[in-house]
Design an enzyme around this catalytic site. Structure first.
Site, short mmCIF file in Angstrom:
data_model
loop_
_atom_site.label_atom_id
_atom_site.label_comp_id
_atom_site.label_asym_id
_atom_site.label_seq_id
_atom_site.Cartn_x
_atom_site.Cartn_y
_atom_site.Cartn_z
N PRO A 326 158.94 0.31 -56.22
CA PRO A 326 157.45 -0.23 -56.35
C PRO A 326 156.93 0.99 -55.67
O PRO A 326 157.14 2.41 -54.92
CB PRO A 326 157.72 -1.07 -55.09
N ARG A 327 155.08 1.78 -55.31
CA ARG A 327 154.64 2.59 -56.31
C ARG A 327 154.61 3.13 -54.76
O ARG A 327 155.08 4.55 -54.05
CB ARG A 327 153.36 2.62 -56.00
#
Length: 615
Positions: A326-327
């Site tokens: 995830p970012r």
């Protein structure tokens, strides 16, 4: 009776004077914002029988949705039949570190495929699989390839499709028109006060239903992927109208923004580069993401280059490359490498797809990125790596809404897209924004139309409220020799960048709150010169009121949440706290209307039939 000085679509002058010097229009539903969520809400409300208007700050077709390049997440199973809404729901909740509103995440995962197919029915030209189905690509945090895409221009195609349908339906659009205040009657929405950016003339929309679709607030930071419109207008309008905000401490710093040249610093580099095989390297040439895999994702993330590379050939039976975490995880890892002295000459890291894919593949799959770097940085991404670094990108926090109807605590006020809160928790997965827009845009439009049609009598806008809104908008003209709004904006952006950035400290957040209070005092002494026509300084003076309110909400919520979770990272509280994982921070306008107060609120309880996906 509706009177007008200019045509709502073209902006051309029309005959007839506006009553009392202020233009007035009456609608059932007014949508503020013409991005994906606003257009979808307007279409839904119109199809439900409402008389609808769209009001947008910029020109139609220039909304921030066009910058969403990689794709629209929907569990259609076109590449991997094992994909379904349950897996998408699980990925979304885990990506948001379980701070999401579970019902919103559930509805989003269940309804996204139908909304994507609807876009195709309306003319969207998605890329195709060899079998002729809508193609889907990989993105960070998604177990399967599920992003429907059009090269790396997906948001542009979505806007084109929705805009074309809205225009074909005959929905009125008021372009380059900024809303400054929401108007109420007996606690419910009665309309909105706005002005034409070209002439400075005022305009009142009388409507019992308002849908906020104004996007985020990234322009409060110095380095951001956001365009000039993103000044937190919807968040601040909602607060001043009596609505609540949640998750405001959770701000997503996209891992990959351009860092050079300075003129384009912060410009987005799509996650599609990593989804299509790009890898991250530090200045030593080492693929560093293997050093930053959190325990939470270790069981499903490759721990060697060999295993990561195998995943592209057999995604079902191998663990994902760490570049597709995830970012929030990737952004923190990049930040750590730069701080450790392993960054590039311009303060970023390298994103390399040239050594992984052929020039033909890159130009076909990533045409926008190829041209962006070639034209703006003189870099050929088919032959050399890109320099990238984190950039303020997305607001997970926004207006607290009912998950089924998107209505706020204020009757008649709805919020969708980036200006609403709850769907993404503490961190948004890439691709979920575009499907979020169309899923909840439709729901908000349906609900807003139903509310308006069900009223026994329409609320009325009071002349006193209109006069107060007009006086507030003109206040900067009443000060002689005051501060320049551009100076205050520059100081605010630097403060948010330095003290409320990707990594936070309690003492720095306290200092930021002190400075924001000082900026408020300076805004009270702010002045603009000239007249109301073509006056960007005046526009900014109005925007600053919103930016300061939203910045205060972010800083105070970030100080209160003493843990690190998703898009909120505290250096003095580096890990997640199970107790904090059970509650939201709710932001309200304070009693005197000059700032915000916080309260804690328990997260909605997830039902047992959904909890099983996390066992």
């Amino acid at each position: 009776m509706t009177t007008s000085e200019r045509h709502p679509m073209t902006g051309n002058e029309m005959s007839g004077a506006a009553e009392g010097g202020i233009e007035r229009h009456t609608y059932d539903v007014v949508v503020i914002g013409a991005g994906g969520s606003g257009l979808r809400a307007a279409i839904a409300a119109h199809e439900a029988g409402a008389n609808v208007a769209i009001v947008c700050k910029s020109l139609l077709g220039k909304a921030h949705t066009v910058m969403a390049e990689g794709g629209c997440a929907a569990a259609m199973g076109n590449l991997y039949p094992d994909d379904n809404w349950q897996v998408h729901f699980r990925d979304t909740m885990r990506g948001g570190k379980m701070l999401n509103n579970w019902r919103m995440a559930q509805l989003h995962a269940q309804e996204a495929p139908d909304r994507v197919m609807e876009l195709e029915d309306w003319g969207a030209l998605f890329d195709r699989t060899p079998d002729g189905l809508i193609s889907q690509r990989d993105f960070g945090g998604h177990r399967y390839a599920r992003l429907a895409h059009i090269g790396d221009r997906t948001g542009l195609e979505m806007i084109r499709t929705l805009q074309q349908r809205a225009v074909a339906l005959g929905i009125d659009v008021y372009m380059e028109c900024t809303v400054t205040d929401l108007l109420k009657s007996d606690g419910a929405i009665a309309g909105a006060f706005a002005y034409w950016r070209e002439t400075g003339r005022f305009i009142v929309f009388e409507a019992p239903s308002i849908v906020l679709a104004t996007g985020g607030f990234g322009k409060a930071w110095k380095v951001t992927s956001n365009s000039w419109e993103y000044t937190g207008d919807g968040h601040a309008l909602a607060l001043r109208a009596g609505a609540t905000l949640i998750n405001m401490e959770c701000v997503q710093f996209h891992p990959t923004g351009m860092v050079w040249p300075p003129s384009v610093k912060g410009l987005l580099v799509t996650e599609s580069v990593r989804g299509d095989g790009g890898i991250l390297k530090n200045s030593e040439g080492r693929r560093f993401m293997f050093d930053h895999i959190p325990e939470y994702f270790r069981s499903e993330t490759a721990d060697s280059e060999e295993e990561a590379d195998r995943w592209y050939d057999d995604k079902k039976n191998n663990r994902r490359p760490p570049e597709l975490l995830p970012r929030d995880e990737v952004a923190r890892a990049i930040n750590a490498e730069v701080k450790a002295g392993r960054g590039t000459p311009h303060g970023g890291v390298y994103l390399d797809i040239a050594s992984r894919r052929t020039p033909e593949f890159i130009k076909k799959r990533l045409p926008s990125m190829y041209h962006q770097f070639k034209e703006l940085a003189d870099v050929d991404i088919t032959a050399e790596p890109m320099e990238i670094g984190p950039t303020c990108h997305y607001a997970m926090g926004g207006v607290e809404v009912d998950p089924d109807t998107e209505v706020s605590v204020v009757p008649g006020l709805y919020a969708v897209g980036e200006c609403s809160g709850g769907m993404h928790g503490s961190n948004r997965l890439g691709g979920n924004s575009l499907s979020d827009l169309i899923v909840f845009g439709k729901r908000a439009g349906d609900a807003a139309a139903a509310y308006a049609s069900g009223l026994g009598s329409r609320p009325t806008v009071s002349d006193g409220d209109v006069a107060a809104a007009q006086q507030g908008a003109l206040a900067p003209f009443e000060v002689d020799g005051g501060e320049n709004p551009y100076t205050i904006q520059q100081d605010l952006q630097q403060t948010m960048n330095d003290l409320v950035g990707i990594i936070r400290e309690g003492s720095e957040l306290e200092e930021a709150i002190v400075r924001i209070d000082q900026f408020k005092e300076r805004v009270g002494r702010m002045s603009v010169e000239g007249h109301r026509q073509y006056n960007p300084g005046w526009h900014l003076a109005i925007d600053l009121r919103n930016m300061l309110l939203v910045s205060e909400a972010v800083a105070k919520a970030a100080l209160a949440r003493q843990e690190s979770r998703g898009g909120h990272t505290r250096n003095d509280f580096p890990g997640p706290d199970p107790e904090w994982g059970t509650k939201n921070l709710v932001v309200r306008l304070n009693a005197d209307g000059t700032g915000v107060d916080l309260t804690e609120q328990a997260l909605p309880e997830m039902p047992d039939d959904l909890k099983k996906f996390f066992d």
